[in-house]
Design a protein around this motif. Sequence first.
Motif, short mmCIF file in Angstrom:
data_model
loop_
_atom_site.label_atom_id
_atom_site.label_comp_id
_atom_site.label_asym_id
_atom_site.label_seq_id
_atom_site.Cartn_x
_atom_site.Cartn_y
_atom_site.Cartn_z
N PRO A 64 40.08 -11.72 20.30
CA PRO A 64 40.58 -10.34 20.44
C PRO A 64 41.80 -10.05 19.57
CG PRO A 64 41.09 -11.64 22.40
CD PRO A 64 40.15 -12.46 21.57
N TRP A 65 42.52 -11.08 19.14
CA TRP A 65 43.72 -10.85 18.33
C TRP A 65 43.49 -11.15 16.86
CZ3 TRP A 65 45.95 -8.09 21.69
CH2 TRP A 65 45.97 -8.44 23.03
N THR A 66 42.22 -11.32 16.49
CA THR A 66 41.84 -11.48 15.08
C THR A 66 40.92 -10.32 14.72
OG1 THR A 66 41.97 -13.89 15.20
CG2 THR A 66 40.72 -12.95 13.37
N PRO A 67 41.39 -9.33 13.97
CA PRO A 67 40.52 -8.21 13.62
C PRO A 67 39.29 -8.69 12.87
CG PRO A 67 42.50 -8.21 12.26
CD PRO A 67 42.72 -9.24 13.32
N THR A 68 38.13 -8.30 13.36
CA THR A 68 36.87 -8.83 12.84
C THR A 68 35.94 -7.69 12.47
OG1 THR A 68 37.10 -10.76 14.29
CG2 THR A 68 34.92 -10.35 13.33
N ARG A 69 35.49 -7.67 11.23
CA ARG A 69 34.52 -6.67 10.80
C ARG A 69 33.13 -7.26 10.94
NH1 ARG A 69 37.00 -2.64 6.29
NH2 ARG A 69 39.20 -3.13 6.56
N LYS A 70 32.31 -6.60 11.73
CA LYS A 70 30.96 -7.10 11.99
C LYS A 70 29.93 -6.29 11.22
CE LYS A 70 32.27 -9.10 16.43
NZ LYS A 70 31.95 -9.27 17.86
N ASP A 71 28.66 -6.66 11.39
CA ASP A 71 27.60 -6.06 10.59
C ASP A 71 27.46 -4.56 10.82
OD1 ASP A 71 27.05 -8.54 9.55
OD2 ASP A 71 25.37 -8.96 10.91
N ASP A 72 27.90 -4.08 11.96
CA ASP A 72 27.80 -2.65 12.22
C ASP A 72 28.91 -1.85 11.55
OD1 ASP A 72 29.95 -3.39 13.77
OD2 ASP A 72 29.07 -2.83 15.69
N GLY A 73 29.81 -2.53 10.84
CA GLY A 73 30.87 -1.85 10.11
C GLY A 73 32.11 -1.59 10.93
N ARG A 74 32.06 -1.83 12.24
CA ARG A 74 33.20 -1.57 13.10
C ARG A 74 34.23 -2.69 13.01
NH1 ARG A 74 31.77 2.57 16.97
NH2 ARG A 74 33.53 1.91 18.27
N ILE A 75 35.47 -2.38 13.33
CA ILE A 75 36.54 -3.36 13.39
C ILE A 75 36.77 -3.71 14.86
CG2 ILE A 75 38.97 -3.83 12.93
CD1 ILE A 75 38.80 -1.88 10.60
N TYR A 76 36.64 -5.00 15.19
CA TYR A 76 36.75 -5.47 16.56
C TYR A 76 38.11 -6.11 16.79
CZ TYR A 76 31.78 -4.62 17.25
OH TYR A 76 30.56 -4.00 17.37
N GLY A 77 38.66 -5.89 17.98
CA GLY A 77 39.92 -6.50 18.37
C GLY A 77 40.60 -5.63 19.42
N ARG A 78 41.40 -6.27 20.26
CA ARG A 78 42.07 -5.52 21.31
C ARG A 78 43.06 -4.52 20.69
NH1 ARG A 78 40.18 -4.48 25.06
NH2 ARG A 78 40.50 -5.98 26.77
N GLY A 79 42.94 -3.27 21.11
CA GLY A 79 43.81 -2.22 20.60
C GLY A 79 43.29 -1.53 19.37
N ALA A 80 42.21 -2.02 18.78
CA ALA A 80 41.69 -1.39 17.56
C ALA A 80 41.42 0.09 17.79
CB ALA A 80 40.42 -2.11 17.09
N ALA A 81 40.93 0.41 18.98
CA ALA A 81 40.67 1.81 19.34
C ALA A 81 41.78 2.36 20.23
CB ALA A 81 39.31 1.93 20.03
N ASP A 82 42.18 1.59 21.24
CA ASP A 82 43.10 2.06 22.28
C ASP A 82 44.37 1.22 22.29
OD1 ASP A 82 44.12 3.27 24.58
OD2 ASP A 82 42.96 1.99 25.92
N ASP A 83 45.45 1.63 21.62
CA ASP A 83 45.54 2.91 20.94
C ASP A 83 46.20 2.69 19.58
OD1 ASP A 83 45.25 5.68 20.63
OD2 ASP A 83 47.15 6.11 21.56
N LYS A 84 46.03 1.47 19.04
CA LYS A 84 46.59 1.21 17.71
C LYS A 84 45.84 2.03 16.67
CE LYS A 84 48.41 -3.20 19.21
NZ LYS A 84 48.46 -4.66 19.09
#
Length: 447
Positions: free
Chosen positions: A102-122
């Motif tokens: 969760p603390w390593t921003p990860t770009r997956k095949d769907d193009g989204r950026i995964y990680g805690r706070g990526a959306a809420d609310d960073k």
Amino acid sequence: MEIPHKVAALMPSLLTDLEHLVTIPSVAFPGYPAEPVELMGHQTLDLVRAAGFTNAELMPVPHGYPPIYAEVPGPPGSPVVMLYAHYDVQPALPSQGWTSDPWTPTRKDDGRIYGRGAADDKGGIVAHLGTLRAFDGRPPCTVRLILEGMEETESNLPGFVRAHPDLFACDVFVICDTGNLRVAEPVFTTALRGDVACVVTVSTLQHPLHSGVFGGPAPDAMMALARLLSTLHDDDGNVAVDGVTTGVWEGADFSEAEFRASADLLDGVQLTGTGPVSHRLWGKPSVNAIGIDMTSVAGSSNVLIPQARAKLSMRIVPGSTPEKELDALAAHLVAHAPWGAQVSVERTKAAPPFACRTDGPGYAAARLALEEAFGKAPGEAANGGSIPLLRYLQDASPEGEFLLWGVSDIAAARIHGSDESVDPAELQRMIVAQALLLRNLASSAGS
């Protein structure tokens, strides 16, 4: 350069900033280390200043992590817009089932950026940074910024607002902490459910008893609590508490298939309640047991339990009064005590719902901005989460309009859960929309 093209050129650096912020585990909950939250505050402050807020500061507060407050003046007489987001995040427990760190921003095949706070609310913070960068730090309106440090826990911002109402005087509040129902389909969040909570304690015995000797005639508290909780819903799963308000939802729809997919229900599990999903979410109350105190499985033995407690959270519809709704819930619990069990209710929370006015010039300017940024007219949605802060902001600036939107699409963002993520294209569209909002407000004020 036109705003959409300017924002497109800025996106690589903005995404780099977002990915860096995601690496900071800024969990402000009690029991978590303070250093990451403090680091997040200072590094966010650096980004805010670099974007053009030369007077940005971490503001002193009596307790907890400080909010960031900043302002950049626009032309004399231009509208005043206040941007809101928060820099703290929810915990990211391994038990949630993350498929990437969760603390390593990860770009997956769907193009989204995964990680805690990526959306809420960073993601919301980066949307505000991008909005100001789109004007090279010289926006056409006066822009104020407030970034909260304890939104996910015991917020200290209401007290700061009450102590400094002059800092929050504005024409439009932009609360970048919600999102669209699905990517690329814009909506305004025009209503928020309120939240009332209580702890119900059920007592049946003076002390534990041997279950073999006394079990049967002697009721244990856990079974009594289970029967009591079962009375809160009818057989379809609708709330069955007399006196609790039910409303009407006439905005955007959220289909059952979309809801099932976003909620990740287990195979065969049915949805609860009746009527359209959007009405169940935003037009009806909901009640859930979010915590239970009794003997753990590991610590259990052959005894009847004398006392058991549950914490109940009830989401209430716009237009209702939290104290009245909590009265109804407490009365139901006492009246439905099984087998003569003693029931006590401790009230712990009464956060009101909120409804945005949609007939002002700010809303009109925002509607045009969303339509231009997304290429389609926006709809209206509600949100199940409550934001009690809005009432305090409204008290500080009674004439200010509220615009609630954000980068967290409900269908996929999974905020507060495992594999939280943001769609970079959605973030880009929201930055464009916010920049166009400032442009539209300035144009309408000057016409």
